[in-house]
Scaffold this active site. Structure first.
Site, PDB file in Angstrom:
ATOM      1  N   SER A  15     -19.804   0.570 -10.587  1.00  0.00           N
ATOM      2  CA  SER A  15     -19.244   1.925 -10.477  1.00  0.00           C
ATOM      3  C   SER A  15     -18.383   2.233 -11.695  1.00  0.00           C
ATOM      4  O   SER A  15     -18.057   1.347 -12.488  1.00  0.00           O
ATOM      5  CB  SER A  15     -18.409   2.067  -9.194  1.00  0.00           C
ATOM      6  OG  SER A  15     -17.281   1.207  -9.237  1.00  0.00           O
ATOM      7  N   ASP A  60     -17.105 -11.891  -6.615  1.00  0.00           N
ATOM      8  CA  ASP A  60     -15.677 -11.681  -6.401  1.00  0.00           C
ATOM      9  C   ASP A  60     -14.956 -12.187  -7.644  1.00  0.00           C
ATOM     10  O   ASP A  60     -14.886 -13.397  -7.891  1.00  0.00           O
ATOM     11  CB  ASP A  60     -15.223 -12.444  -5.158  1.00  0.00           C
ATOM     12  CG  ASP A  60     -13.732 -12.266  -4.864  1.00  0.00           C
ATOM     13  OD1 ASP A  60     -13.046 -11.602  -5.661  1.00  0.00           O
ATOM     14  OD2 ASP A  60     -13.270 -12.807  -3.832  1.00  0.00           O
ATOM     15  N   SER A 155      -5.129  -0.149 -20.568  1.00  0.00           N
ATOM     16  CA  SER A 155      -4.881   1.178 -20.007  1.00  0.00           C
ATOM     17  C   SER A 155      -3.756   1.851 -20.766  1.00  0.00           C
ATOM     18  O   SER A 155      -2.890   1.171 -21.344  1.00  0.00           O
ATOM     19  CB  SER A 155      -4.491   1.056 -18.526  1.00  0.00           C
ATOM     20  OG  SER A 155      -3.993   2.280 -18.014  1.00  0.00           O
ATOM     21  N   TYR A 168       0.439  -2.788 -12.124  1.00  0.00           N
ATOM     22  CA  TYR A 168      -0.713  -2.353 -12.915  1.00  0.00           C
ATOM     23  C   TYR A 168      -0.374  -2.372 -14.402  1.00  0.00           C
ATOM     24  O   TYR A 168      -1.161  -2.867 -15.225  1.00  0.00           O
ATOM     25  CB  TYR A 168      -1.131  -0.952 -12.481  1.00  0.00           C
ATOM     26  CG  TYR A 168      -2.393  -0.451 -13.130  1.00  0.00           C
ATOM     27  CD1 TYR A 168      -3.622  -1.007 -12.806  1.00  0.00           C
ATOM     28  CD2 TYR A 168      -2.366   0.587 -14.056  1.00  0.00           C
ATOM     29  CE1 TYR A 168      -4.794  -0.549 -13.400  1.00  0.00           C
ATOM     30  CE2 TYR A 168      -3.530   1.056 -14.655  1.00  0.00           C
ATOM     31  CZ  TYR A 168      -4.729   0.489 -14.318  1.00  0.00           C
ATOM     32  OH  TYR A 168      -5.885   0.939 -14.914  1.00  0.00           O
ATOM     33  N   PHE A 201      -9.414   8.818 -16.548  1.00  0.00           N
ATOM     34  CA  PHE A 201     -10.858   9.008 -16.541  1.00  0.00           C
ATOM     35  C   PHE A 201     -11.301   9.304 -15.115  1.00  0.00           C
ATOM     36  O   PHE A 201     -10.700   8.823 -14.152  1.00  0.00           O
ATOM     37  CB  PHE A 201     -11.575   7.758 -17.062  1.00  0.00           C
ATOM     38  CG  PHE A 201     -11.791   7.750 -18.547  1.00  0.00           C
ATOM     39  CD1 PHE A 201     -13.066   7.762 -19.085  1.00  0.00           C
ATOM     40  CD2 PHE A 201     -10.711   7.751 -19.418  1.00  0.00           C
ATOM     41  CE1 PHE A 201     -13.265   7.770 -20.454  1.00  0.00           C
ATOM     42  CE2 PHE A 201     -10.898   7.755 -20.784  1.00  0.00           C
ATOM     43  CZ  PHE A 201     -12.188   7.773 -21.309  1.00  0.00           C
ATOM     44  N   THR A 203     -13.027   8.437 -12.271  1.00  0.00           N
ATOM     45  CA  THR A 203     -13.648   7.268 -11.665  1.00  0.00           C
ATOM     46  C   THR A 203     -13.331   7.240 -10.177  1.00  0.00           C
ATOM     47  O   THR A 203     -12.556   8.059  -9.669  1.00  0.00           O
ATOM     48  CB  THR A 203     -13.130   5.967 -12.302  1.00  0.00           C
ATOM     49  OG1 THR A 203     -11.731   5.826 -11.991  1.00  0.00           O
ATOM     50  CG2 THR A 203     -13.324   5.964 -13.810  1.00  0.00           C
TER      51      THR A 203
END
Length: 263
Positions: A15, A60, A155, A168, A201, A203
């Protein structure tokens, strides 16, 4: 480096940004292995691209044995097809917002922080460490004797993290910080290392944002006045693969967007 006739492994490729990259590299003649936990999406992509140059491995990324099985299967497939292992895109990741101290003055469960680091950071390192020994066995190709390329996903949050995104930001900041040391380590093998730092983005992950958050983020747009598209990301991956001088750097893919301190 040439894309056609080489195998590329993509974690998180069922994805979002990884999927768009899998489609793009495949369209340019690559063999593609997608490693993802989303079985339904992975099988749908396999049906779309066909069996000749595509494999899906239910994986995983937080589990070393699961990664090992997917890497083993991918490498054996490459040997059967007599194609070299060209590169890896470590795109699997997640980013749940959580304050370290919540409104009730309670600390965040450490398990939430650990999971994000385990998937985004440890999973990236684990995939790379298991792939590189196979990549170093490649016969060097091209005038620079290149053996492959590794692309990680950082990011814009690594530069301008918002309140509530400490875990994050920490995971993506670590990706940023690892890029040059890994490039220096693997350079002796003819393997390049790059990272991409996308902003907002479109997503599956960002689709969870509420309207208020979307409006606040949109205030930071310069040009173009829109979120990034997965195809924009895939294009940059392809350019990194093909341009041998891109090494040891983190490229911000954000249209000059700067994220505000709060959503």
């Amino acid at each position: 480096m040439q894309i056609r006739g080489r195998l590329f492994l993509i974690s998180g490729g069922a994805s979002g940004l990884g999927r768009a990259t899998a489609q793009d590299l495949h369209a340019h003649g690559a063999f593609v292995s997608v490693l993802d936990l989303q079985r339904e999406a992975g099988m749908e992509l396999a049906s779309q691209l066909g069996p000749e140059r595509f494999r899906f491995y239910e994986t995983d990324i937080t589990n070393s044995d699961s990664i090992a099985a997917a890497v083993k299967g991918s490498v054996e497939w490459a040997k059967e097809q007599q194609v070299p292992l060209g590169g890896v895109l470590a795109a699997a990741g997640t980013g749940n917002a959580a304050l370290i101290i919540n409104k009730k003055n309670e600390p965040v469960p450490l398990s939430e922080f650990d999971y994000i680091l385990k998937l985004n950071l440890r999973g990236t390192v684990d995939l790379i460490r298991q792939v590189v020994p196979h990549m170093t066995n490649n016969a060097p190709f091209g005038p620079d004797s290149e053996r492959g390329v590794i692309i990680m996903v950082s990011s814009s949050t690594a530069f301008e993290g918002q309140m509530g995104h400490s875990a994050y930001a920490a995971s993506k900041g670590a990706i940023l910080s690892m890029t040059l040391p890994l490039a220096r380590e693997f350079g002796r093998f003819g393997i390049r290392v790059m990272s991409i730092a996308p902003a907002w983005f479109e997503t599956k992950m960002t689709a969870r944002l509420n309207e208020s958050a979307r409006k606040n983020l949109a205030k930071g747009f310069e040009f173009p006045k829109r979120p990034g598209k997965p195809e924009d990301f895939a294009l940059l991956v392809r350019q990194i693969v093909e341009n041998g001088m891109l090494n040891g750097e983190v490229i911000r893919l954000d249209g000059a967007t700067r994220i505000p301190s709060k959503m």
